[in-house]
Design an enzyme around this catalytic site. Structure first.
Site, PDB file in Angstrom:
ATOM      1  N   HIS A  97      39.526  51.419  42.790  1.00  0.00           N
ATOM      2  CA  HIS A  97      40.392  51.764  41.660  1.00  0.00           C
ATOM      3  C   HIS A  97      39.617  51.903  40.351  1.00  0.00           C
ATOM      4  CE1 HIS A  97      40.602  47.297  40.948  1.00  0.00           C
ATOM      5  NE2 HIS A  97      40.615  47.692  39.697  1.00  0.00           N
ATOM      6  N   ASP A 138      40.164  48.928  48.828  1.00  0.00           N
ATOM      7  CA  ASP A 138      39.826  48.982  47.405  1.00  0.00           C
ATOM      8  C   ASP A 138      38.323  48.811  47.179  1.00  0.00           C
ATOM      9  OD1 ASP A 138      40.318  49.373  44.725  1.00  0.00           O
ATOM     10  OD2 ASP A 138      40.799  47.279  44.313  1.00  0.00           O
ATOM     11  N   SER A 159      36.963  43.865  37.446  1.00  0.00           N
ATOM     12  CA  SER A 159      37.125  44.542  38.723  1.00  0.00           C
ATOM     13  C   SER A 159      35.817  45.173  39.181  1.00  0.00           C
ATOM     14  CB  SER A 159      38.200  45.622  38.623  1.00  0.00           C
ATOM     15  OG  SER A 159      39.467  45.047  38.425  1.00  0.00           O
TER      16      SER A 159
END
Length: 394
Positions: A128, A158, A237
């Protein structure tokens, strides 16, 4: 002058006491000082002989992997459709060509983290972070910047691989550990660039292991997450989660918006299993059958069946209730229907949807699975063939 007898005796006692005391001081064992000699200077000297380290295990761990943690800046071009009437010559003639027309393209900036796993310039991060990015810039902790190329992404886990060209310069590499031997309570160190604050380190522990994607609040993923209380924020992230030795044990990926001190990381062993496929631009296999399901117990089934407004009657057993069959999927072709309760796979009783999903994944693509299910008062046996997942939400 002659002293009284009692005075001469007292004087003798005092002389004997003085001589005895002096003798005792002179004959103290070798290496033992009198109390007056135990000065602060002696104590400081004794303490100075013990080595004192100012480095914690956290700083040692970060020193080992921190230089390989990178900031990833992205730019995504979003094309927006405009109303055709705005391009119509009559409209332009009537309102004038100076009429403000909204731009058709909009550039959206994003930021995340990643870490170098190979000195050729291979970087692991979250899908993402780089999905649909038209431009990727990678910045190292030492200030060097490189253009990045997205080699492969896998939305289901992911995970993504980004490649930079080091052009002969040396790159720091983060050592990869294993997530297979983690225990609840182990130290966890998150490194990344949260909310634009570069090179940020937070410390916590492993809160739990094997947290399902549904429990983590992201049901479209197929990951059994590492849960940690090490602070993870937007921008973390794709950054690494380290153990006390500075080895990467996970990839920070998600936080719960409705909770504080709860973050999730993808186990590094799962990333290691697919990193070469992503680096080569390949597709990661994700077998599926195409049902949305939930676990059901006897008590829950009975409660449902007592409700006169219930849409269907559920067999009163422990099993996996089919909530929806997605169109065009192996489940539809096999004849599975909404309201069915799956109770066995290949002859093995089952009552947990997460376990069924693992069985499907481990079976591989184009493999036949025999499902036993209850439909009303009938027991059916259906064969479903796994296929490649086309959409993470399916």
């Amino acid at each position: 002058m002659k002293y009284p007898t009692w005075l001469r005796r007292i004087g003798g006692y005092l002389l004997a006491f003085a001589v005895g005391t002096a003798f005792g001081i002179v004959n103290l064992p070798h290496g033992v000082a009198a109390a007056d000699d135990l000065t602060p200077t002696s104590m400081v000297t004794a303490q100075a002989s013990v080595p004192i380290s100012t480095e914690s295990f956290v700083s040692a761990a970060v020193s080992r992997s921190g230089p390989a943690v990178v900031r990833i800046d992205t730019e995504t071009v979003v094309t927006r459709r405009t109303d055709p009437i705005l391009d119509d010559p009559f409209f332009q003639e009537f309102f004038g060509r100076s009429f403000p027309v909204p731009p058709r393209e909009r550039r959206i900036a994003g930021q995340g983290s990643g870490f170098i796993i190979d000195n050729s310039g291979i970087i692991l991060t979250n899908a993402h972070v780089v999905n649909s990015a038209s431009k990727v810039v990678v910045t190292l902790r030492d200030g060097r910047t490189f253009d990045g190329q997205v080699r492969g992404t896998d939305e289901v886990t992911d995970l993504a691989v980004v490649k930079i060209e080091p052009q002969g310069s040396a790159l720091p590499v983060a050592p990869l550990g294993t997530s297979g031997n983690l225990q609840v309570g182990d130290w966890a160190i998150a490194v990344g660039n949260p909310v634009g604050l570069d090179n940020t380190v937070t410390l916590g522990i492993i809160s739990t292991l094997g947290r399902s994607a549904a429990q983590a609040g992201i049901p479209d993923k197929r990951v059994e997450f590492i849960q940690t209380d090490a602070a993870i924020n937007p921008g973390n992230s794709g950054g690494p989660l380290l153990n006390a030795r500075g080895e990467v044990i996970g990839i920070n990926t998600a936080i719960r918006a409705d909770a504080t001190g709860i973050g999730f990381a993808i186990p590094i062993d799962q990333a290691k299993a697919i990193q070469n496929t992503l680096a080569a631009g390949g597709t990661v296999p994700h077998p599926y059958i195409g049902v949305q399901m939930m676990n059901i117990t006897v008590d829950q089934a009975q409660q449902n069946n007592r409700n006169p407004n219930s849409p269907f009657i559920i067999p009163e057993v422990n099993g996996i209730l089919v909530m929806q069959v997605l169109p065009g999927t192996p489940a539809e072709r096999a004849g599975i229907r909404r309201g069915d309760v799956i109770v066995a796979v290949d002859g093995t009783p089952i009552s947990d949807g997460a376990r069924l999903q693992r069985i499907v994944e481990q079976a591989g693509l184009n493999k036949a699975l025999k499902l036993e299910l209850l439909r009303g008062d009938r027991r059916l046996s259906l064969t479903v063939q796994t296929a490649q997942l086309r959409n993470p939400t399916s």
